[in-house]
Design a protein around this motif. Structure first.
Motif, PDB file in Angstrom:
ATOM      1  N   MET A 125       0.941  -1.172  -0.057  1.00 45.48           N
ATOM      2  CA  MET A 125      -0.158   0.008   0.182  1.00 45.48           C
ATOM      3  C   MET A 125       0.809   1.107  -0.044  1.00 45.48           C
ATOM      4  SD  MET A 125      -3.000   0.968   2.456  1.00 45.48           S
ATOM      5  CE  MET A 125      -3.507  -0.511   2.552  1.00 45.48           C
ATOM      6  N   ASP A 126       0.552   2.212  -0.681  1.00 46.42           N
ATOM      7  CA  ASP A 126       1.240   3.471  -0.770  1.00 46.42           C
ATOM      8  C   ASP A 126       1.418   4.153   0.477  1.00 46.42           C
ATOM      9  OD1 ASP A 126       1.533   2.978  -3.555  1.00 46.42           O
ATOM     10  OD2 ASP A 126       0.223   4.654  -4.247  1.00 46.42           O
ATOM     11  N   ASP A 127       2.361   4.837   0.666  1.00 46.63           N
ATOM     12  CA  ASP A 127       2.537   5.560   2.149  1.00 46.63           C
ATOM     13  C   ASP A 127       1.520   6.886   1.894  1.00 46.63           C
ATOM     14  OD1 ASP A 127       4.597   4.165   3.124  1.00 46.63           O
ATOM     15  OD2 ASP A 127       6.276   5.338   2.281  1.00 46.63           O
ATOM     16  N   ILE A 128       1.192   7.239   1.192  1.00 44.44           N
ATOM     17  CA  ILE A 128       0.212   8.471   1.056  1.00 44.44           C
ATOM     18  C   ILE A 128      -1.189   7.715   1.317  1.00 44.44           C
ATOM     19  CG2 ILE A 128      -0.356   8.253  -1.402  1.00 44.44           C
ATOM     20  CD1 ILE A 128      -0.361  11.328  -1.509  1.00 44.44           C
ATOM     21  N   VAL A 129      -1.611   6.712   1.051  1.00 42.02           N
ATOM     22  CA  VAL A 129      -2.691   5.912   1.114  1.00 42.02           C
ATOM     23  C   VAL A 129      -2.724   5.558   2.919  1.00 42.02           C
ATOM     24  CG1 VAL A 129      -4.149   4.020   0.856  1.00 42.02           C
ATOM     25  CG2 VAL A 129      -3.068   5.088  -0.941  1.00 42.02           C
ATOM     26  N   ARG A 130      -1.656   5.176   3.474  1.00 39.29           N
ATOM     27  CA  ARG A 130      -1.698   5.058   4.844  1.00 39.29           C
ATOM     28  C   ARG A 130      -1.963   6.466   5.598  1.00 39.29           C
ATOM     29  NH1 ARG A 130       2.729   1.894   3.246  1.00 39.29           N
ATOM     30  NH2 ARG A 130       2.135  -0.596   3.380  1.00 39.29           N
TER      31      ARG A 130
ATOM     32  N   GLU B  83      -2.984   4.722 -17.423  1.00 40.91           N
ATOM     33  CA  GLU B  83      -2.130   3.776 -16.974  1.00 40.91           C
ATOM     34  C   GLU B  83      -1.772   4.070 -15.790  1.00 40.91           C
ATOM     35  OE1 GLU B  83       1.486   3.050 -19.504  1.00 40.91           O
ATOM     36  OE2 GLU B  83       0.060   2.848 -21.202  1.00 40.91           O
ATOM     37  N   LYS B  84      -1.624   5.489 -15.235  1.00 36.16           N
ATOM     38  CA  LYS B  84      -1.093   5.881 -13.867  1.00 36.16           C
ATOM     39  C   LYS B  84      -2.002   5.328 -12.837  1.00 36.16           C
ATOM     40  CE  LYS B  84       2.532   9.035 -14.912  1.00 36.16           C
ATOM     41  NZ  LYS B  84       2.982  10.314 -14.823  1.00 36.16           N
ATOM     42  N   LEU B  85      -3.618   5.601 -13.206  1.00 41.54           N
ATOM     43  CA  LEU B  85      -4.746   5.343 -12.166  1.00 41.54           C
ATOM     44  C   LEU B  85      -4.809   3.909 -12.062  1.00 41.54           C
ATOM     45  CD1 LEU B  85      -7.300   5.800 -10.854  1.00 41.54           C
ATOM     46  CD2 LEU B  85      -8.453   5.727 -12.846  1.00 41.54           C
ATOM     47  N   ILE B  86      -4.415   2.967 -13.268  1.00 45.79           N
ATOM     48  CA  ILE B  86      -4.532   1.711 -13.197  1.00 45.79           C
ATOM     49  C   ILE B  86      -3.162   1.266 -12.380  1.00 45.79           C
ATOM     50  CG2 ILE B  86      -4.176  -0.453 -14.457  1.00 45.79           C
ATOM     51  CD1 ILE B  86      -5.678   0.855 -16.796  1.00 45.79           C
ATOM     52  N   ASP B  87      -2.158   1.730 -12.165  1.00 44.03           N
ATOM     53  CA  ASP B  87      -1.073   1.407 -11.433  1.00 44.03           C
ATOM     54  C   ASP B  87      -1.333   1.467  -9.945  1.00 44.03           C
ATOM     55  OD1 ASP B  87       0.595   0.328 -13.711  1.00 44.03           O
ATOM     56  OD2 ASP B  87       1.422   2.144 -13.837  1.00 44.03           O
ATOM     57  N   PHE B  88      -2.001   2.731  -9.970  1.00 46.13           N
ATOM     58  CA  PHE B  88      -2.410   3.391  -8.458  1.00 46.13           C
ATOM     59  C   PHE B  88      -3.316   2.187  -7.979  1.00 46.13           C
ATOM     60  CE2 PHE B  88      -4.940   5.757  -5.516  1.00 46.13           C
ATOM     61  CZ  PHE B  88      -4.143   6.084  -4.481  1.00 46.13           C
ATOM     62  N   ILE B  89      -4.405   1.997  -8.728  1.00 47.96           N
ATOM     63  CA  ILE B  89      -5.319   0.804  -7.949  1.00 47.96           C
ATOM     64  C   ILE B  89      -4.672  -0.621  -7.821  1.00 47.96           C
ATOM     65  CG2 ILE B  89      -7.409  -0.596  -8.933  1.00 47.96           C
ATOM     66  CD1 ILE B  89      -8.240   1.763 -10.591  1.00 47.96           C
ATOM     67  N   GLN B  90      -3.778  -0.816  -8.656  1.00 45.22           N
ATOM     68  CA  GLN B  90      -2.941  -2.156  -8.405  1.00 45.22           C
ATOM     69  C   GLN B  90      -2.180  -2.242  -7.455  1.00 45.22           C
ATOM     70  OE1 GLN B  90      -3.829  -3.920 -13.069  1.00 45.22           O
ATOM     71  NE2 GLN B  90      -1.909  -3.259 -12.495  1.00 45.22           N
ATOM     72  N   ARG B  91      -1.588  -1.081  -7.047  1.00 49.96           N
ATOM     73  CA  ARG B  91      -0.461  -1.065  -5.872  1.00 49.96           C
ATOM     74  C   ARG B  91      -1.294  -1.186  -4.603  1.00 49.96           C
ATOM     75  NH1 ARG B  91       1.602   3.278  -8.707  1.00 49.96           N
ATOM     76  NH2 ARG B  91       0.815   4.698  -7.065  1.00 49.96           N
ATOM     77  N   ASN B  92      -2.480  -0.656  -4.553  1.00 49.17           N
ATOM     78  CA  ASN B  92      -3.533  -0.526  -3.554  1.00 49.17           C
ATOM     79  C   ASN B  92      -4.516  -1.657  -3.528  1.00 49.17           C
ATOM     80  OD1 ASN B  92      -1.941   1.782  -2.100  1.00 49.17           O
ATOM     81  ND2 ASN B  92      -2.355   2.711  -3.977  1.00 49.17           N
ATOM     82  N   TYR B  93      -4.498  -2.756  -3.923  1.00 44.35           N
ATOM     83  CA  TYR B  93      -5.547  -3.604  -4.211  1.00 44.35           C
ATOM     84  C   TYR B  93      -5.193  -4.885  -3.097  1.00 44.35           C
ATOM     85  CZ  TYR B  93      -8.202  -7.378  -6.947  1.00 44.35           C
ATOM     86  OH  TYR B  93      -9.270  -8.385  -7.139  1.00 44.35           O
TER      87      TYR B  93
ATOM     88  N   GLN C 275      -7.875   0.576  -2.058  1.00 44.53           N
ATOM     89  CA  GLN C 275      -7.545   1.319  -0.836  1.00 44.53           C
ATOM     90  C   GLN C 275      -7.585   2.761  -1.662  1.00 44.53           C
ATOM     91  OE1 GLN C 275      -8.418   0.527   2.347  1.00 44.53           O
ATOM     92  NE2 GLN C 275      -8.623   2.970   2.551  1.00 44.53           N
ATOM     93  N   ASN C 276      -8.574   3.507  -1.782  1.00 41.95           N
ATOM     94  CA  ASN C 276      -8.252   4.635  -2.551  1.00 41.95           C
ATOM     95  C   ASN C 276      -8.378   5.961  -1.538  1.00 41.95           C
ATOM     96  OD1 ASN C 276      -8.441   6.975  -4.301  1.00 41.95           O
ATOM     97  ND2 ASN C 276     -10.700   6.886  -4.551  1.00 41.95           N
ATOM     98  N   GLY C 277      -7.025   6.231  -1.045  1.00 41.51           N
ATOM     99  CA  GLY C 277      -6.926   7.103   0.211  1.00 41.51           C
ATOM    100  C   GLY C 277      -7.734   6.480   1.322  1.00 41.51           C
ATOM    101  N   PRO C 278      -8.331   7.251   1.968  1.00 44.77           N
ATOM    102  CA  PRO C 278      -9.123   6.726   3.162  1.00 44.77           C
ATOM    103  C   PRO C 278     -10.341   5.757   2.837  1.00 44.77           C
ATOM    104  CG  PRO C 278      -9.684   9.134   2.888  1.00 44.77           C
ATOM    105  CD  PRO C 278      -8.839   8.696   1.829  1.00 44.77           C
ATOM    106  N   GLN C 279     -10.577   5.831   1.530  1.00 41.60           N
ATOM    107  CA  GLN C 279     -11.791   5.052   1.323  1.00 41.60           C
ATOM    108  C   GLN C 279     -11.760   3.786   0.559  1.00 41.60           C
ATOM    109  OE1 GLN C 279     -14.729   6.706  -1.684  1.00 41.60           O
ATOM    110  NE2 GLN C 279     -16.295   6.322  -0.107  1.00 41.60           N
ATOM    111  N   ARG C 280     -12.180   2.791   1.203  1.00 38.43           N
ATOM    112  CA  ARG C 280     -12.246   1.350   0.408  1.00 38.43           C
ATOM    113  C   ARG C 280     -13.097   1.317  -0.556  1.00 38.43           C
ATOM    114  NH1 ARG C 280     -11.355  -3.786   5.084  1.00 38.43           N
ATOM    115  NH2 ARG C 280      -9.014  -2.739   5.319  1.00 38.43           N
ATOM    116  N   VAL C 281     -12.611   0.878  -1.732  1.00 42.50           N
ATOM    117  CA  VAL C 281     -13.546   0.807  -2.855  1.00 42.50           C
ATOM    118  C   VAL C 281     -13.553  -0.944  -3.213  1.00 42.50           C
ATOM    119  CG1 VAL C 281     -14.054   1.249  -5.310  1.00 42.50           C
ATOM    120  CG2 VAL C 281     -13.199   3.168  -3.885  1.00 42.50           C
ATOM    121  N   TYR C 282     -14.673  -1.289  -2.847  1.00 48.60           N
ATOM    122  CA  TYR C 282     -14.828  -2.922  -2.925  1.00 48.60           C
ATOM    123  C   TYR C 282     -14.965  -3.150  -4.551  1.00 48.60           C
ATOM    124  CZ  TYR C 282     -14.556  -3.794   1.816  1.00 48.60           C
ATOM    125  OH  TYR C 282     -13.870  -4.020   3.236  1.00 48.60           O
ATOM    126  N   VAL C 283     -14.310  -4.191  -4.761  1.00 46.86           N
ATOM    127  CA  VAL C 283     -14.281  -4.595  -6.335  1.00 46.86           C
ATOM    128  C   VAL C 283     -15.352  -5.651  -6.798  1.00 46.86           C
ATOM    129  CG1 VAL C 283     -12.731  -5.274  -8.096  1.00 46.86           C
ATOM    130  CG2 VAL C 283     -11.925  -4.022  -6.510  1.00 46.86           C
TER     131      VAL C 283
END
Length: 182
Positions: free
Chosen positions: A1-6, A54-64, A75-83
């Motif tokens: 998970m990205d540090d900015i997301v944490r 591509e950058k959005l997809i990479d962000f999603i996949q790093r935080n999946y 994990q989109n920042g503080p919100q969980r987006v269920y898939v």
């Protein structure tokens, strides 16, 4: 998970979860599902808009990730987006010498191979459970024919329960809310 997301989770710990807005198909493509798409029907019958940035997809996949109940989320920042899943939480590609890589770019080691009654091949790996991408079925069949993989049969209706994942967190959430009278 990205540090900015944490950091966002720590700053805003009580953001409500989001259900039904993101889908993953059996080829590893992500779909944004707006209100109109959701009202048109469940995923994958009503897919929504294919994500191509591509950058959005990479962000999603790093935080999946997966929660403790087998529901996969971004994990989109503080919100969980269920898939919403078409077939499985991961989609595997087979490379040179049958190297297995998930749609998120993570390498995987195969522990078990299953073939469902619809003819789809799935891998249970050290990073999770997923379907083999349709374009890699020839390579997969070579692994089976050579004896490297020995798929066990399973009914498609048993996959989610047997391998601990939820195809539709939105439907599960709706059922939970209905039972709670909300």
């Amino acid at each position: 998970m990205d540090d900015i997301v944490r950091q966002a989770i720590a700053k805003w710990p009580n953001v409500p979860h989001c259900f039904g807005w993101l889908g993953l198909d059996a080829r590893g493509n992500w779909y944004m599902r707006d209100d109109r798409t959701q009202h048109a029907g469940p995923f994958p019958a009503s897919k929504g808009s294919l994500l191509t940035h591509e950058k959005l997809i990479d962000f999603i996949q790093r935080n999946y990730e997966c929660d403790g109940e087998g529901q996969w989320f971004f994990q989109n920042g503080p919100q969980r987006v269920y898939v919403e899943l078409e077939a499985a939480p991961l989609v595997f590609r087979l490379g040179d010498e049958r190297m297995v890589t998930s749609h998120t770019g993570r390498p995987a080691r195969v522990q078990r191979v299953v073939l469902d009654d619809l003819g789809r091949l799935f891998l249970d790996t050290d990073i999770g459970f997923g379907i083999v991408h349709a374009l890699d079925m020839e390579t997969a069949s070579d692994a089976v024919e050579s004896g490297q993989w020995a798929p066990r049969p399973i009914r498609s209706t048993e996959l989610a329960c047997r391998f601990g994942f939820v195809l539709s967190p939105a439907a599960r959430h709706a059922n939970t809310m209905k039972k709670a009278g909300q």
